[in-house]
Design an enzyme around this catalytic site. Structure first.
Site, PDB file in Angstrom:
ATOM      1  N   GLU A  54       0.851  -1.186   0.000  1.00  0.00           N
ATOM      2  CA  GLU A  54       0.000   0.000   0.000  1.00  0.00           C
ATOM      3  C   GLU A  54       0.889   1.239   0.000  1.00  0.00           C
ATOM      4  O   GLU A  54       1.722   1.399   0.896  1.00  0.00           O
ATOM      5  CB  GLU A  54      -0.853   0.045   1.266  1.00  0.00           C
ATOM      6  CG  GLU A  54      -2.031  -0.881   1.266  1.00  0.00           C
ATOM      7  CD  GLU A  54      -2.825  -0.744   2.570  1.00  0.00           C
ATOM      8  OE1 GLU A  54      -2.870   0.349   3.167  1.00  0.00           O
ATOM      9  OE2 GLU A  54      -3.385  -1.761   2.992  1.00  0.00           O
ATOM     10  N   ASP A  65      -6.152   7.987  10.715  1.00  0.00           N
ATOM     11  CA  ASP A  65      -4.806   7.622  11.122  1.00  0.00           C
ATOM     12  C   ASP A  65      -4.441   8.107  12.503  1.00  0.00           C
ATOM     13  O   ASP A  65      -4.827   9.192  12.933  1.00  0.00           O
ATOM     14  CB  ASP A  65      -3.793   8.160  10.110  1.00  0.00           C
ATOM     15  CG  ASP A  65      -3.813   7.356   8.826  1.00  0.00           C
ATOM     16  OD1 ASP A  65      -3.617   6.128   8.916  1.00  0.00           O
ATOM     17  OD2 ASP A  65      -4.037   7.940   7.752  1.00  0.00           O
ATOM     18  N   TYR A 179     -10.730  -5.362   3.477  1.00  0.00           N
ATOM     19  CA  TYR A 179      -9.787  -4.877   4.491  1.00  0.00           C
ATOM     20  C   TYR A 179     -10.531  -4.864   5.823  1.00  0.00           C
ATOM     21  O   TYR A 179     -11.413  -4.036   6.043  1.00  0.00           O
ATOM     22  CB  TYR A 179      -9.335  -3.471   4.100  1.00  0.00           C
ATOM     23  CG  TYR A 179      -8.214  -2.862   4.905  1.00  0.00           C
ATOM     24  CD1 TYR A 179      -8.157  -2.967   6.294  1.00  0.00           C
ATOM     25  CD2 TYR A 179      -7.203  -2.146   4.276  1.00  0.00           C
ATOM     26  CE1 TYR A 179      -7.127  -2.405   7.015  1.00  0.00           C
ATOM     27  CE2 TYR A 179      -6.167  -1.558   4.990  1.00  0.00           C
ATOM     28  CZ  TYR A 179      -6.139  -1.685   6.357  1.00  0.00           C
ATOM     29  OH  TYR A 179      -5.128  -1.099   7.076  1.00  0.00           O
TER      30      TYR A 179
END
Lengths: 280, 398
Positions: A54, A65, A179
């Site tokens: 990625e 994040d 994912y």
């Protein structure tokens, strides 16, 4: 323009399945500390045994994040860096002989500003096989999904332990892999995972016709191996980005020997993450 | 009039829900709970009781006669949200959402704050309802608004200084969303403006629309007619959406949102999202955003911590593009001047945010006939800003 050739992500998962192996999918923030080093780190990741990678686009407001990737984004954004610069890391790495599939990880706005048609045609041009957009949930992805299908780029969706009834809908439309977010919260190294993680993964497995991969918080081979039997791949982001952060003095050194030592330190760290064997 | 938003939270092309998957179910649950309670008589009774007896509503609609004469044009009415408990319009929404949180069984609330007005309002209702409260505030703003940090602590809330990114409201919002992602099981996010993912822009507007509903009723009583112009400051845009909403269908009424031009829209130090931004996705919704060519969100600047924000609520973007509302910039210097003018002409010290609305009124009123009426949203009181503006006015104060 339809793409009849198989997507490289699908091919790699098929090969791994035949060998009974779990994919190791590292994440790197592009431009941290600069784009040339990013190309070297992509090469190092493949040498370390990564199955695909990625490439993270640094963004001003990385909502999904944690602190490690936030800091990496801030470092990368100290120089002007465009989405297309990040994509060019893939084509340059390919030119240098890297063979694994590339997945772009970007927040939605940079892609939107480029124009979605242009975004996907550039992804093709730079040799990407997939894209992950963490702030584009199912309800908002119709246009993006349509272009992705048409261009043969896999739009890889995320599912979370809180997705519950949504898992079915998300997994059934998934391309490339699903994912699975291992824990509530943002990206980052953690010691424990969501308590319902095993039944969550089993639910996703039942709903998905594509491979499933686990990410968010995996930082060691022990943790990678813990999931190896329940999924087809593990994604490691913050732990690697933190390793890059630690190696910054070397990675930014003028001296070639010191610089190589920095790249090799990151490579050794990634190599050590690779799950030894699939247990199940 | 098309009803906005639609079921996807869309105001035309704006709005939506651009958030990590982890939050989607929480937003869907919130939407469902809001739809269940928004017309529930018991919920509304409790909210209306608290708005009246606790927050002090209705807030007065005050004819600013001296200011009107000083400017020599339109009659100026001030909607006195500064007189609400906690000193701004933010209490309207904080009460509404906290009561909703209670019904959803959540015992912990979180909030972001810029100037501290929404943080104080949330800390206040958390104390009132016995909830645990954390307020995320940019480190830069904790310095600009020390008094409000202390007030929140006094009310029993924890203030978390945010040190990421710009260390102002934008990153306080990011950090609150990140915290919510991690604690979505037991925590309710009381978002303070008409921004963020659906249903927040709609819900916050609905809790704030009482400002315009009251103003209309009060003006009809006092003047027997609708205003010609309604003016309000916009950062995220909650007081503006609140006072605009009930007038949107009254086509004779001009709606003007005033955004912060900081040191000027031609410098790189401003928060003029409508004037200088373009559509993009930011903090959960599609709207106008201050951003560079590549879509990186830019740092905003304003003397007012509450307007120091590179985004704006999606319904404002919709009102702009459908030309139902206009948006104009006002600089730091103009806002400071307006703050002093209102203080001296009317004995009302407005918040720096509201001073932007006053400053535009100062420009506008003299151009309008004397029998026209301008209603200005005086969204907050200026006590919190006194310390922050002292250095700017040091040379001029007597």
């Amino acid at each position: 323009m339809s793409t009849a050739t198989a997507n490289a992500i699908d091919t790699v998962f098929a090969e791994l399945k035949a060998k009974g192996e779990t994919a190791l999918i590292p994440f790197l923030t592009m431009g941290d500390p600069d784009l040339n080093v990013s190309v070297e780190l992509v090469q190092a990741a493949e040498a370390a045994g990564a199955s695909m990678i990625e490439l993270g686009v640094p963004y001003s407001d990385p909502l999904a994040d944690g602190p490690v990737i936030q800091r990496a984004s801030e470092r990368a954004l100290r120089q002007p860096i465009k989405l297309t610069d990040c994509m060019a890391v893939a084509s340059e790495a390919r030119r240098r002989g890297v063979r694994m599939p590339f997945i772009l990880f970007t927040y939605f706005n940079p892609a939107l500003q480029l124009g979605l048609e242009r975004f996907f045609s550039l992804l093709q041009e730079h040799g990407f096989s997939g894209v992950i957009i963490p702030d584009l949930p199912l309800e908002e992805d119709a246009e993006t999904r349509a272009i992705a299908e048409r261009t043969g780029i896999h739009l890889i969706p995320l599912v979370a332990p809180t997705s519950e009834a949504r898992v079915e809908r998300i997994a059934s439309k998934a391309r490339g892999f699903v994912y699975c977010v291992s824990s509530l919260g943002v990206t980052g190294v953690r010691a424990t995972f969501h308590e319902g993680i095993d039944s969550f993964l089993a639910t996703v497995r039942r709903a998905a016709s594509v491979p499933i991969c686990v990410g968010f918080g995996i930082s060691s081979r022990e943790q990678a191996e813990r999931f190896a039997g329940q999924c087809d791949g593990v994604i490691v982001g913050s732990a690697i980005v933190r390793k890059v952060e630690e190696a910054l003095p070397q990675l930014t050194a003028e001296d070639e020997t010191v610089h190589r030592a920095g790249v090799e330190a990151v490579q050794a760290f990634i190599a050590d993450l690779k799950p030894r064997a699939k247990r199940a | 009039m098309i009803q906005v938003p639609d079921t996807y939270g869309r105001f035309g092309p704006f709005g939506g829900r651009y958030v990590p998957e982890t939050l989607m179910n929480a937003l869907l649950e919130l939407e469902e709970a809001y739809n269940r309670y928004k017309d529930d008589p018991e919920f509304l009774d409790e909210l209306n009781y608290l708005l009246a007896q606790y927050a002090g509503r209705p807030s007065p609609l005050y004819y600013a006669e001296r200011l009107t004469k000083h400017l020599g044009g339109a009659k100026i009415y001030l909607k006195r949200e500064d007189l609400n408990h906690t000193g701004s319009h933010k209490i309207n929404n904080a009460l509404g959402q906290a009561l909703l949180a209670k019904r959803m069984g959540k015992k912990k609330v979180i909030a972001e704050t810029g100037a501290g007005q929404h943080g104080v309002a949330t800390a206040t209702v958390a104390a009132l309802l016995g909830m645990e409260c954390k307020v995320f505030m940019g480190e830069e703003d904790t310095k600009r608004q020390k008094l409000n940090v202390f007030r929140m602590n006094l009310l029993g809330s924890e203030v978390v200084p945010v040190t990421s990114g710009t260390r102002t409201l934008k990153d306080a919002c990011n950090e609150t969303l990140r915290y919510w992602v991690s604690h979505v099981d037991d925590t309710y996010y009381i978002l303070g403006s008409v921004t963020g993912p659906h249903p927040y822009p709609m819900m916050v507007r609905d809790f704030q629309r009482i400002i315009g509903v009251e103003a209309k009723e009060q003006l009809l009583k006092q003047e027997g007619r609708l205003p010609d112009v309604v003016v309000a400051a916009v950062g995220g845009g909650s007081n503006a959406m609140g006072i605009f909403h009930d007038f949107v269908g009254d086509e004779s009424v001009r709606l003007i949102g005033v955004e912060a031009a900081g040191r000027g829209v031609d410098t790189d130090k401003h928060a003029a999202t409508m004037t200088k931004g373009r559509p993009g996705v930011f903090q959960g919704s599609m709207s106008y955003v201050l951003q560079d060519e590549g879509g990186q969100v830019q740092e905003a600047h304003s003397i007012s911590a509450g307007l120091d924000y590179p985004g704006i609520g999606p319904e404002h973007a919709y009102l702009k593009d459908t030309k139902r509302a206009e948006y104009v910039p006002i600089t730091d210097a103009e806002a400071l001047e307006a703050l002093q003018l209102l203080s001296r002409q009317e004995g009302i010290i407005p918040a720096l945010e509201s001073s932007h609305a006053i400053a535009h009124t100062v420009k506008l009123a003299p151009t309008l006939p004397k029998d026209s009426i301008v209603v200005v949203s005086l969204s907050g009181r200026g006590d919190k800003d006194v310390e922050a503006i002292m250095p700017y006015l040091g040379g001029e104060s007597q």
